[in-house]
Design an enzyme around this catalytic site. Structure first.
Site, PDB file in Angstrom:
ATOM      1  N   ASN A   1     -13.187  -3.428   2.593  1.00 18.60           N
ATOM      2  CA  ASN A   1     -14.842  -2.259   2.757  1.00 18.60           C
ATOM      3  C   ASN A   1     -15.509  -3.257   1.698  1.00 18.60           C
ATOM      4  O   ASN A   1     -15.272  -2.779   0.592  1.00 18.60           O
ATOM      5  CB  ASN A   1     -14.160  -1.058   3.173  1.00 18.60           C
TER       6      ASN A   1
ATOM      7  N   GLU B   1     -12.975   3.087  -0.737  1.00 17.34           N
ATOM      8  CA  GLU B   1     -12.303   4.684  -1.872  1.00 17.34           C
ATOM      9  C   GLU B   1     -12.317   4.153  -3.063  1.00 17.34           C
ATOM     10  O   GLU B   1     -12.628   4.811  -3.892  1.00 17.34           O
ATOM     11  CB  GLU B   1     -11.560   4.982  -0.922  1.00 17.34           C
TER      12      GLU B   1
ATOM     13  N   ASP C   1       1.075  -0.869  -0.245  1.00 19.82           N
ATOM     14  CA  ASP C   1       0.039  -0.492   0.127  1.00 19.82           C
ATOM     15  C   ASP C   1       0.957   1.315   0.114  1.00 19.82           C
ATOM     16  O   ASP C   1       1.985   1.468   0.513  1.00 19.82           O
ATOM     17  CB  ASP C   1      -1.000  -0.089   0.657  1.00 19.82           C
TER      18      ASP C   1
ATOM     19  N   HIS D   1     -10.917  -5.491  -3.052  1.00 20.92           N
ATOM     20  CA  HIS D   1      -9.749  -5.253  -2.786  1.00 20.92           C
ATOM     21  C   HIS D   1      -9.155  -5.301  -1.539  1.00 20.92           C
ATOM     22  O   HIS D   1     -10.677  -5.441  -0.122  1.00 20.92           O
ATOM     23  CB  HIS D   1      -8.951  -4.153  -2.632  1.00 20.92           C
TER      24      HIS D   1
END
Length: 115
Positions: free
Chosen positions: A89, A97, A32, A102
């Site tokens: 999420n 987002e 990330d 993912h």
């Protein structure tokens, strides 16, 4: 998809300088760019799936493979025994987002519980 969502496609095609730590025909895993833990790896399918809600009978094995690879990476990074967190999420209110399925693998320190 907007430009923000296209970034994962570019990473899969190796069109960015992102550090890919694992890639096969099904998934790609990379560090990330804004880590929330000492180890923060993103695992994505190589085909576009927008959200968890889009997992279906046809693509459910991709999701299982994502999880398998996340666990494999946790073992390779030597965080499996101390513990790690896998986070996904879904949609805006769930904190997603980027509109591309993912998985976050986080570890390398004691992580806060969600509850």
């Amino acid at each position: 998809m907007n430009n923000k969502d296209l970034i994962f496609q570019k990473i899969i095609k190796r069109e960015t300088s992102t550090h890919i730590i694992y890639q096969d025909k099904i998934v790609t895993a990379f560090e990330d760019i804004a880590p929330k833990a000492p180890i923060h790896i993103i695992v994505i399918p190589n085909i576009f799936i927008k959200t968890l809600n889009d997992i279906n009978q046809k693509n459910k094995n991709i999701f299982a493979h994502m999880l398998y690879i996340a666990v494999k990476i946790a073992k390779n990074k030597k965080i499996s025994e101390d513990g790690y967190k896998i986070v996904m999420n879904c949609n805006k209110n769930g904190g997603q987002e980027i509109n591309y399925l993912h998985m976050h693998l986080l570890g390398g320190e004691k992580l806060k519980a969600l509850y």
